[in-house]
Design a protein around this motif. Structure first.
Motif, PDB file in Angstrom:
ATOM      1  N   THR A  49       0.808  -1.228   0.000  1.00 52.16           N
ATOM      2  CA  THR A  49       0.000   0.000   0.000  1.00 52.16           C
ATOM      3  C   THR A  49       0.836   1.271   0.000  1.00 52.16           C
ATOM      4  OG1 THR A  49      -0.156   0.240   2.418  1.00 52.16           O
ATOM      5  CG2 THR A  49      -1.724  -1.257   1.352  1.00 52.16           C
ATOM      6  N   GLY A  50       2.135   1.162   0.288  1.00 50.84           N
ATOM      7  CA  GLY A  50       2.970   2.343   0.387  1.00 50.84           C
ATOM      8  C   GLY A  50       2.852   3.053   1.715  1.00 50.84           C
ATOM      9  N   ASP A  51       2.136   2.469   2.673  1.00 53.23           N
ATOM     10  CA  ASP A  51       1.953   3.108   3.970  1.00 53.23           C
ATOM     11  C   ASP A  51       1.710   2.039   5.028  1.00 53.23           C
ATOM     12  OD1 ASP A  51       1.799   5.129   5.807  1.00 53.23           O
ATOM     13  OD2 ASP A  51      -0.163   5.875   5.174  1.00 53.23           O
ATOM     14  N   PHE A  52       1.725   2.470   6.277  1.00 53.94           N
ATOM     15  CA  PHE A  52       1.392   1.593   7.397  1.00 53.94           C
ATOM     16  C   PHE A  52       0.715   2.427   8.461  1.00 53.94           C
ATOM     17  CE2 PHE A  52       2.393  -0.108  11.617  1.00 53.94           C
ATOM     18  CZ  PHE A  52       1.834  -1.377  11.504  1.00 53.94           C
ATOM     19  N   ASN A  53      -0.341   1.883   9.063  1.00 56.09           N
ATOM     20  CA  ASN A  53      -1.106   2.600  10.081  1.00 56.09           C
ATOM     21  C   ASN A  53      -1.307   1.686  11.282  1.00 56.09           C
ATOM     22  OD1 ASN A  53      -2.936   4.016  11.634  1.00 56.09           O
ATOM     23  ND2 ASN A  53      -4.267   4.582   9.929  1.00 56.09           N
ATOM     24  N   TRP A  54      -0.805   2.112  12.443  1.00 50.78           N
ATOM     25  CA  TRP A  54      -0.959   1.290  13.643  1.00 50.78           C
ATOM     26  C   TRP A  54      -2.420   1.068  14.002  1.00 50.78           C
ATOM     27  CZ3 TRP A  54       2.793  -1.572  15.368  1.00 50.78           C
ATOM     28  CH2 TRP A  54       4.138  -1.172  15.198  1.00 50.78           C
ATOM     29  N   MET A  55      -3.275   2.033  13.712  1.00 52.59           N
ATOM     30  CA  MET A  55      -4.690   1.899  14.080  1.00 52.59           C
ATOM     31  C   MET A  55      -5.426   0.865  13.241  1.00 52.59           C
ATOM     32  SD  MET A  55      -5.471   3.650  16.724  1.00 52.59           S
ATOM     33  CE  MET A  55      -7.243   3.946  16.686  1.00 52.59           C
ATOM     34  N   SER A  56      -4.786   0.385  12.194  1.00 49.02           N
ATOM     35  CA  SER A  56      -5.376  -0.685  11.398  1.00 49.02           C
ATOM     36  C   SER A  56      -4.994  -2.061  11.940  1.00 49.02           C
ATOM     37  CB  SER A  56      -4.919  -0.580   9.940  1.00 49.02           C
ATOM     38  OG  SER A  56      -5.338   0.643   9.375  1.00 49.02           O
ATOM     39  N   GLN A  57      -4.172  -2.074  12.989  1.00 51.03           N
ATOM     40  CA  GLN A  57      -3.720  -3.327  13.573  1.00 51.03           C
ATOM     41  C   GLN A  57      -4.537  -3.654  14.823  1.00 51.03           C
ATOM     42  OE1 GLN A  57      -1.469  -4.644  11.482  1.00 51.03           O
ATOM     43  NE2 GLN A  57      -1.722  -2.679  10.418  1.00 51.03           N
ATOM     44  N   ASP A  58      -4.477  -4.914  15.252  1.00 52.06           N
ATOM     45  CA  ASP A  58      -5.214  -5.288  16.456  1.00 52.06           C
ATOM     46  C   ASP A  58      -4.394  -4.999  17.708  1.00 52.06           C
ATOM     47  OD1 ASP A  58      -3.378  -7.413  16.863  1.00 52.06           O
ATOM     48  OD2 ASP A  58      -4.605  -8.780  15.680  1.00 52.06           O
ATOM     49  N   ALA A  59      -5.043  -5.148  18.852  1.00 50.15           N
ATOM     50  CA  ALA A  59      -4.421  -4.807  20.127  1.00 50.15           C
ATOM     51  C   ALA A  59      -3.168  -5.637  20.384  1.00 50.15           C
ATOM     52  CB  ALA A  59      -5.423  -4.991  21.257  1.00 50.15           C
ATOM     53  N   HIS A  60      -3.172  -6.879  19.931  1.00 49.34           N
ATOM     54  CA  HIS A  60      -2.034  -7.768  20.184  1.00 49.34           C
ATOM     55  C   HIS A  60      -0.767  -7.260  19.487  1.00 49.34           C
ATOM     56  CE1 HIS A  60       0.021 -11.476  21.168  1.00 49.34           C
ATOM     57  NE2 HIS A  60       0.392 -11.597  19.910  1.00 49.34           N
ATOM     58  N   ILE A  61      -0.902  -6.817  18.247  1.00 49.76           N
ATOM     59  CA  ILE A  61       0.254  -6.310  17.505  1.00 49.76           C
ATOM     60  C   ILE A  61       0.762  -5.021  18.137  1.00 49.76           C
ATOM     61  CG2 ILE A  61       1.015  -5.379  15.280  1.00 49.76           C
ATOM     62  CD1 ILE A  61      -1.030  -7.263  13.951  1.00 49.76           C
ATOM     63  N   ILE A  62      -0.151  -4.118  18.476  1.00 51.08           N
ATOM     64  CA  ILE A  62       0.256  -2.847  19.084  1.00 51.08           C
ATOM     65  C   ILE A  62       0.906  -3.094  20.438  1.00 51.08           C
ATOM     66  CG2 ILE A  62      -0.558  -0.607  19.937  1.00 51.08           C
ATOM     67  CD1 ILE A  62      -2.828  -0.802  17.874  1.00 51.08           C
ATOM     68  N   TRP A  63       0.309  -3.958  21.234  1.00 51.30           N
ATOM     69  CA  TRP A  63       0.864  -4.284  22.554  1.00 51.30           C
ATOM     70  C   TRP A  63       2.259  -4.891  22.439  1.00 51.30           C
ATOM     71  CZ3 TRP A  63       1.196  -9.525  24.558  1.00 51.30           C
ATOM     72  CH2 TRP A  63       1.647  -9.589  25.878  1.00 51.30           C
ATOM     73  N   SER A  64       2.447  -5.750  21.454  1.00 44.72           N
ATOM     74  CA  SER A  64       3.771  -6.351  21.248  1.00 44.72           C
ATOM     75  C   SER A  64       4.799  -5.290  20.911  1.00 44.72           C
ATOM     76  CB  SER A  64       3.708  -7.398  20.128  1.00 44.72           C
ATOM     77  OG  SER A  64       2.845  -8.470  20.459  1.00 44.72           O
ATOM     78  N   ALA A  65       4.425  -4.361  20.031  1.00 42.66           N
ATOM     79  CA  ALA A  65       5.352  -3.286  19.651  1.00 42.66           C
ATOM     80  C   ALA A  65       5.634  -2.368  20.832  1.00 42.66           C
ATOM     81  CB  ALA A  65       4.778  -2.493  18.483  1.00 42.66           C
ATOM     82  N   VAL A  66       4.620  -2.072  21.629  1.00 39.13           N
ATOM     83  CA  VAL A  66       4.816  -1.258  22.827  1.00 39.13           C
ATOM     84  C   VAL A  66       5.772  -1.961  23.787  1.00 39.13           C
ATOM     85  CG1 VAL A  66       3.674  -0.337  24.889  1.00 39.13           C
ATOM     86  CG2 VAL A  66       2.616  -0.038  22.645  1.00 39.13           C
ATOM     87  N   SER A  67       5.629  -3.270  23.915  1.00 39.80           N
ATOM     88  CA  SER A  67       6.492  -4.040  24.809  1.00 39.80           C
ATOM     89  C   SER A  67       7.942  -4.004  24.359  1.00 39.80           C
ATOM     90  CB  SER A  67       6.001  -5.494  24.878  1.00 39.80           C
ATOM     91  OG  SER A  67       4.677  -5.559  25.368  1.00 39.80           O
ATOM     92  N   HIS A  68       8.163  -3.929  23.056  1.00 36.54           N
ATOM     93  CA  HIS A  68       9.524  -3.824  22.522  1.00 36.54           C
ATOM     94  C   HIS A  68      10.030  -2.386  22.515  1.00 36.54           C
ATOM     95  CE1 HIS A  68      10.094  -7.957  21.297  1.00 36.54           C
ATOM     96  NE2 HIS A  68       8.961  -7.967  20.623  1.00 36.54           N
ATOM     97  N   GLY A  69       9.173  -1.435  22.888  1.00 43.39           N
ATOM     98  CA  GLY A  69       9.535  -0.020  22.834  1.00 43.39           C
ATOM     99  C   GLY A  69       9.393   0.666  24.173  1.00 43.39           C
ATOM    100  N   GLU A  70       9.987   0.080  25.205  1.00 42.25           N
ATOM    101  CA  GLU A  70      10.038   0.688  26.540  1.00 42.25           C
ATOM    102  C   GLU A  70       8.666   0.905  27.160  1.00 42.25           C
ATOM    103  OE1 GLU A  70      13.204   3.756  27.000  1.00 42.25           O
ATOM    104  OE2 GLU A  70      13.309   3.646  24.812  1.00 42.25           O
TER     105      GLU A  70
END
Length: 494
Positions: A49-70
């Motif tokens: 798509t040429g882009d990425f939007n965190w709000m298009s992801q589910d809670a599990h993906i966002i939570w995982s990224a948050v866990s890897h980001g302090e």
């Protein structure tokens, strides 16, 4: 330096994770996606798509990224999708969301120091450890977006580790300029070849940028280049000011407020400021486009990639401060990221709402990643996106990005057999170098905008931008890759 440098501005190739990423230390962490898995999701979206939007992801993906980001979560809040600026109602929403997070988080995550609330924009950063908290926020109508604030998609490459001197747009080098790449103009300044390609010297008969303030949001300004400091007013350049600020925090601790100062430690910001505003004097050095414009520089980032938590905050603070200044007309950003960053996007919109013209680089990368389209924030409708082309032809420079969001182009790569770029002042006193990519194209265009605005001081941003469009090669049409094309600065100021 706390930030791992990249090989060039945007590196989009996938990188293997370290064994530590895939080691699950506790049972609680067993559900956390690895960085490799998260990056695969991001990269697939970018490819398709040429882009990425965190709000298009589910809670599990966002939570995982948050866990890897302090465990830092950015929350953009408001009473509507575009409610980015603070008001009385959003103040109440902010307090309610902070209470919601703290009530749902375990005791260990409730530290009052682990909270940052922006003064101008409706966003905050807060420590979040619970996946349930993220699930609740995703369903809350008062939440415009949530994003993992400190997750770093762009991992270091072996090349970046071994060649940090040229990574991510940084460099302190000097060069002996080829005589064919400039001509001397009175009282003894060197006019870059690209200025003639855009009729900039002819435009000086009508405007030199006097009375307009250009802001450069980048890596700061070198204290070792006197021609951008003590000698900023010299020769034909007079009666103007240079101001330096710093909003970047160089610290491993996310919640630190220990600002790193105003000085450029990369070299990129100095060159961008010089392209736009360097003085015109008799010292046989490259002159800037708007050599009588005022200059404001912000050290908001460590290098040109906005991928560190403190860089995101630094850019937001710089943009909102500039937005609130009546004297600033033009903001130049030769920095970016592969996809949108919520709080930076809010800050761009905030500055745009205050009438500022925000120019942004379309993207510069290694030759094997130029397939990628226009980067953020140049991809936003609120910015003026610029990229570089080769001399005398509409062929993108070897490392430049193009696409439908591009508005203008600048000739910045020679086709005379040398591939030389644009001559510019370097990091050190009295020295010159070459600089290329969409970065220098953006700073050049910012200088042209200052010329047009100085000639027409009562004009609005829209009027200045329209005049720039009318002077460009493709107007009234817009090319699918190169926008309105190269600007004729002389036509733009007549």
């Amino acid at each position: 330096m706390k930030k791992i440098l990249l090989s060039l501005t945007v590196v989009l190739t996938m990188i293997s994770c370290s064994n530590n990423d895939e080691t699950l230390e506790t049972e609680k962490e067993q559900d956390i996606l690895t960085k490799k898995e998260i990056n695969a999701i991001i990269n697939t979206s970018l490819q398709e798509t040429g882009d990425f939007n965190w709000m298009s992801q589910d809670a599990h993906i966002i939570w995982s990224a948050v866990s890897h980001g302090e465990n830092i979560l950015t929350i953009g809040y408001g009473n509507s999708k575009n409610n980015f600026a603070k008001n009385t109602e959003t103040e109440n929403i902010k307090e309610a969301l902070i209470a919601l997070v703290k009530n749902n988080e375990p005791t260990s995550a409730k530290g009052s120091s682990e909270l940052y609330v922006d003064e101008n924009i409706n966003y905050l950063d807060i420590k979040v450890t619970s996946r349930e908290t993220i699930s609740i926020l995703l369903k809350d109508s008062r939440v415009r977006y949530i994003e993992p604030a400190a997750y770093n998609f762009l991992e270091a490459t072996a090349q970046a580790k071994s060649d940090s001197s040229g990574s991510s747009g940084c460099g302190y080098g000097t060069a002996t300029l080829n005589m064919g790449d400039y001509r001397t103009v009175s009282p003894g300044a060197r006019l870059p070849w690209s200025f003639d390609a855009h009729n900039i010297s002819q435009a000086w008969n009508y405007s030199t940028g006097s009375g307009v303030t250009v802001a450069i949001v980048d890596s700061g300004l070198s204290p070792e280049q006197k021609w951008m400091n003590q000698y900023f007013n010299d020769g034909y350049s007079s009666g103007r000011t240079v101001q330096k600020y710093g909003t970047f925090v160089d610290s491993w601790w996310a919640w630190s407020n220990n600002y790193d100062g105003v000085n450029d430690k990369c070299g990129h910001g100095t060159k961008m400021a010089a392209v736009a505003t360097a003085p015109r004097n008799n010292d046989n050095l490259p002159v800037g486009v708007a050599y009588n414009a005022n200059l404001v520089t912000y050290r908001a980032v460590e290098n040109v990639v906005i991928d560190d938590y403190h860089e995101k905050r630094g850019v937001v603070e710089a943009l909102t401060a500039l937005a609130n200044r009546n004297d600033v007309k033009v903001i130049s950003m030769s920095i970016g990221y592969p996809f949108s960053i919520g709080n930076v996007s809010d800050a761009v919109k905030y500055a745009h709402s205050k009438g500022k013209m925000i120019l942004a680089a379309g993207g510069t990368s290694t030759s094997f990643t130029t397939w990628y389209g226009v980067i953020f924030p140049a991809s936003m409708s609120e910015t003026v996106a610029v990229t570089g082309v080769k001399e005398g032809q509409y062929s993108k420079c070897d490392v430049c990005h193009t696409g439908s969001q591009i508005d203008f182009t600048v000739q910045m790569q020679r086709t005379n057999g040398t591939d030389n770029k644009i001559p510019v002042l370097s990091y050190y006193d009295g020295q010159a170098n070459y600089v290329g990519g969409s970065s220098v194209a953006t700073a050049t265009t910012a200088g042209i905008a200052a010329l047009v605005w100085a000639k027409n001081p009562s004009w609005s941003r829209e009027q200045v931008l329209q005049k720039m469009k009318e002077s460009a090669d493709f107007y009234p049409n817009k090319h699918s890759e190169f926008g309105y094309g190269n600007i004729d600065a002389l036509k733009a100021v007549q």
